[in-house]
Write an enzyme that holds these catalytic residues in place. Structure first.
Site, short mmCIF file in Angstrom:
data_model
loop_
_atom_site.label_atom_id
_atom_site.label_comp_id
_atom_site.label_asym_id
_atom_site.label_seq_id
_atom_site.Cartn_x
_atom_site.Cartn_y
_atom_site.Cartn_z
N GLN A 126 -140.40 18.92 97.05
CA GLN A 126 -139.57 18.60 95.88
C GLN A 126 -138.22 17.99 96.30
O GLN A 126 -137.41 18.67 96.92
CB GLN A 126 -139.31 19.89 95.09
CG GLN A 126 -138.45 19.71 93.86
CD GLN A 126 -138.16 21.03 93.17
OE1 GLN A 126 -138.19 22.09 93.81
NE2 GLN A 126 -137.90 20.99 91.89
N SER A 129 -132.58 18.34 94.78
CA SER A 129 -131.19 18.66 95.13
C SER A 129 -130.63 17.73 96.21
O SER A 129 -131.36 17.25 97.08
CB SER A 129 -131.11 20.09 95.66
OG SER A 129 -131.66 20.96 94.71
N GLU A 244 -141.58 25.40 87.07
CA GLU A 244 -141.07 26.00 88.31
C GLU A 244 -140.51 27.39 88.02
O GLU A 244 -140.79 28.35 88.72
CB GLU A 244 -139.99 25.10 88.91
CG GLU A 244 -139.39 25.67 90.19
CD GLU A 244 -138.39 24.72 90.87
OE1 GLU A 244 -138.12 23.64 90.33
OE2 GLU A 244 -137.88 25.10 91.93
N GLU A 385 -126.96 31.92 86.98
CA GLU A 385 -125.81 31.68 86.09
C GLU A 385 -126.13 30.50 85.16
O GLU A 385 -125.84 30.53 83.96
CB GLU A 385 -124.55 31.36 86.90
CG GLU A 385 -123.97 32.52 87.69
CD GLU A 385 -124.63 32.70 89.06
OE1 GLU A 385 -125.61 31.99 89.36
OE2 GLU A 385 -124.16 33.55 89.82
C1 LIG Z 1 -133.80 28.49 99.97
C2 LIG Z 1 -133.65 27.38 98.98
C3 LIG Z 1 -134.72 26.53 98.74
C4 LIG Z 1 -134.57 25.45 97.88
N1 LIG Z 1 -135.63 24.57 97.72
C5 LIG Z 1 -135.43 23.41 97.05
C6 LIG Z 1 -136.43 22.38 97.06
O1 LIG Z 1 -137.52 22.54 97.62
N2 LIG Z 1 -136.16 21.23 96.44
C7 LIG Z 1 -134.98 21.00 95.78
O2 LIG Z 1 -134.82 19.94 95.22
N3 LIG Z 1 -134.01 21.95 95.75
C8 LIG Z 1 -134.20 23.15 96.38
N4 LIG Z 1 -133.21 24.11 96.39
C9 LIG Z 1 -131.93 23.82 95.76
C10 LIG Z 1 -131.58 24.71 94.57
O3 LIG Z 1 -132.30 24.35 93.43
C11 LIG Z 1 -130.05 24.63 94.39
O4 LIG Z 1 -129.48 25.30 95.51
C12 LIG Z 1 -129.58 25.27 93.11
O5 LIG Z 1 -129.93 24.45 92.02
C13 LIG Z 1 -128.05 25.54 93.08
O6 LIG Z 1 -127.32 24.38 93.38
P1 LIG Z 1 -126.18 24.39 94.53
O7 LIG Z 1 -126.79 24.98 95.76
O8 LIG Z 1 -125.64 22.99 94.60
O9 LIG Z 1 -125.06 25.38 94.01
P2 LIG Z 1 -123.75 25.02 93.16
O10 LIG Z 1 -124.13 24.14 92.02
O11 LIG Z 1 -122.70 24.52 94.10
O12 LIG Z 1 -123.37 26.44 92.61
C14 LIG Z 1 -122.64 27.39 93.36
C15 LIG Z 1 -122.41 28.62 92.46
O13 LIG Z 1 -121.66 28.25 91.28
C16 LIG Z 1 -122.38 28.60 90.11
N5 LIG Z 1 -122.20 27.60 89.06
C17 LIG Z 1 -122.25 26.25 89.21
N6 LIG Z 1 -122.06 25.66 88.01
C18 LIG Z 1 -121.92 26.65 87.09
C19 LIG Z 1 -121.73 26.68 85.66
N7 LIG Z 1 -121.66 25.54 84.95
N8 LIG Z 1 -121.63 27.90 85.06
C20 LIG Z 1 -121.71 29.05 85.79
N9 LIG Z 1 -121.88 29.09 87.12
C21 LIG Z 1 -121.98 27.91 87.76
C22 LIG Z 1 -123.84 28.62 90.54
O14 LIG Z 1 -124.62 29.38 89.69
C23 LIG Z 1 -123.74 29.22 91.95
O15 LIG Z 1 -123.65 30.61 91.89
C24 LIG Z 1 -133.34 25.24 97.20
C25 LIG Z 1 -132.28 26.10 97.42
C26 LIG Z 1 -132.41 27.17 98.30
C27 LIG Z 1 -131.23 28.06 98.53
#
Ligand SMILES: Cc1cc2nc3c(=O)[nH]c(=O)nc-3n(C[C@H](O)[C@H](O)[C@H](O)COP(=O)(O)OP(=O)(O)OC[C@H]3O[C@@H](n4cnc5c(N)ncnc54)[C@H](O)[C@@H]3O)c2cc1C
Length: 398
Positions: A126, A129, A244, A385
């Site tokens: 996928q 991100s 998903e 969240e």
């Molecule tokens: C182990 C792992 C596997 C993954 N596998 C995949 C994959 O196969 N393919 C893929 O595409 N993606 C994958 N992901 C990505 C995953 O979907 C993202 O990490 C997730 O969507 C969160 O985005 P971020 O890491 O940029 O966090 P951020 O967006 O930077 O968020 C950081 C924190 O702030 C909070 N936050 C941000 N905005 C808001 C808001 N508006 N209101 C309240 N709280 C908020 C979040 O909830 C979080 O706690 C994976 C992630 C992990 C950790």
């Protein structure tokens, strides 16, 4: 309301049990039950066994090779396979991309890709991100520019789970910067062996290679690999996410972990008495069990609704939140139940063939690994969240 299984459902359950007894390799189920690491071959072999029996695509329409099972059958199958120690089927092709292709893909795409997902020819990962686009997914920057009958893709994806095994990636790419950010995104199917793609591992806290960074440098993708319409990818992306999130609920696996925790509670002693008699432990266990029962009912409600996960929207967010919180609560209580035995982490003990003396009971080895690894589940698939935001907006109109 009668919550007991009908005679037909009991017959179905017996059929599933007989199949598992005959077909699930002990070498694989022993690893799953012991919390050991699975190889790609372990996952592929179980995929092939289910496909041979026609039991791989629970949630697809029968015309494409789905099972045609109703909600109770799906729940029974999930419960029984988890209890028997079957590996979790890798969901990216089967449970995430396939529903999108079935609903929005061209006839050629369905004909080409769906059988390849079933027979395991393609392993999908996928590409949603990016380093600057996770929760705020619409700000993604990977560009796809039209050049004749190709798109030229440049950019970076991150956290790509099991991308090291994949020969295909479904990607969200920016095809326009006009209007709202959501309106300039397209959904592309890309061969991982196209020149210009580089995959780099990200090593997790416990030393495993589970996720990756994927870089695109002038990658040429044929236009027929576009799903649906150009710049309409956001709609398909959201549809995929409901599948998903529902899948992340993992009801059957949570039930197995709860039973395992009860077993630990009966085995471990506190001041000479079984831990399960400790009022605080018993209260925490009961709380988890009640929440799990409630979630299993919600899951069944969703599966049995006429259009099922297709229109799940905020319900899939509810299941994602509850399923991941329950799993983390189970991991946490298991870790506490084992006390000092949960503290040492011997990575090699998770490999088949490791024959040193276990530290503490033999089931202690994967406990801290599971605890730390599952910190991720409230984040991935869209953090909890964000799911709460979706629920308040869509269900409560706030
Ligand atoms: C182990 C792992 C596997 C993954 N596998 C995949 C994959 O196969 N393919 C893929 O595409 N993606 C994958 N992901 C990505 C995953 O979907 C993202 O990490 C997730 O969507 C969160 O985005 P971020 O890491 O940029 O966090 P951020 O967006 O930077 O968020 C950081 C924190 O702030 C909070 N936050 C941000 N905005 C808001 C808001 N508006 N209101 C309240 N709280 C908020 C979040 O909830 C979080 O706690 C994976 C992630 C992990 C950790």
């Amino acid at each position: 309301m009668d919550l007991n299984y009908t005679d037909e459902e009991i017959a179905f359950r017996d059929d599933v049990r007989a199949f598992l007894k005959a077909e699930l390799p002990a070498s694989v189920s022993d690893k799953v039950k012991g919390g050991k690491r699975l190889t790609k071959e372990d996952m592929d072999s179980w995929h092939a066994i289910l496909n041979k029996r026609g039991w791989l695509a629970e949630n697809w329409p029968v015309e494409y090779g789905g099972t045609g099972w109703n909600a109770v059958q799906q729940q029974i199958f999930d419960d029984e396979t988890c209890a028997a120690g079957a590996p979790r089927i890798v969901p990216f092709g089967l449970k995430m991309l396939a529903p999108v292709l079935i609903k929005y893909g061209s006839e050629e795409q369905k004909k080409h890709y769906l059988p390849r997902i079933l027979d395991g020819s393609d392993w999908w990962c996928q590409g949603y991100s990016e380093p600057g686009a996770g929760s705020d997914l619409a700000s993604l920057k990977t560009r796809a520019v039209r050049d004749g009958d190709h798109f030229i893709v440049n950019g970076q994806k991150t956290w790509t789970t099991l991308g090291q095994y994949a020969n295909k990636i479904f990607c969200l790419v920016r095809t326009s910067t006009e209007g709202k950010p959501q309106e300039g995104i397209s959904f592309l199917l890309i061969d991982m062996d196209t020149p210009g793609i580089t995959v780099r591992p990200i090593i997790l806290l416990e030393g495993t290679h589970e996720v990756n960074e994927v870089f695109f440098d002038d990658v040429r993708v044929p236009v027929e690999n576009l799903v649906g319409e150009e710049n309409k990818g956001w709609t398909y992306a959201k549809y995929l996410l409901t599948h998903e999130r529902t899948n992340i609920a993992n009801v059957g696996a949570n039930k197995v972990s709860l039973e395992h925790l009860k077993h630990i509670g009966r085995t471990q002693k506190v001041r000479g008495r079984p831990l399960i008699e400790d009022p605080l432990f018993a209260a925490r266990l009961a709380q988890i069990e009640m929440e799990l029962d409630a979630m299993a009912t919600t899951n069944l409600r969703l599966l049995s609704s006429p259009d099922s996960v297709a229109n799940a929207g905020p319900m899939s967010s509810m299941l994602k939140i509850k399923g991941t919180e329950i799993r983390q609560a189970l991991n946490d209580l298991t870790r506490r139940a084992l006390g000092p035995y949960a503290m040492p982490f011997v990575s090699e003990a998770l490999e088949t063939g490791y024959n040193e003396e276990p530290i503490g009971p033999d089931y202690a080895a994967p406990v801290s690994k599971d605890y730390f690894n599952n910190r991720k589940i409230t984040i991935y698939g869209g953090s909890n969240e964000i799911q709460r935001g979706i629920i308040t907006k869509m269900m409560m109109g706030l």
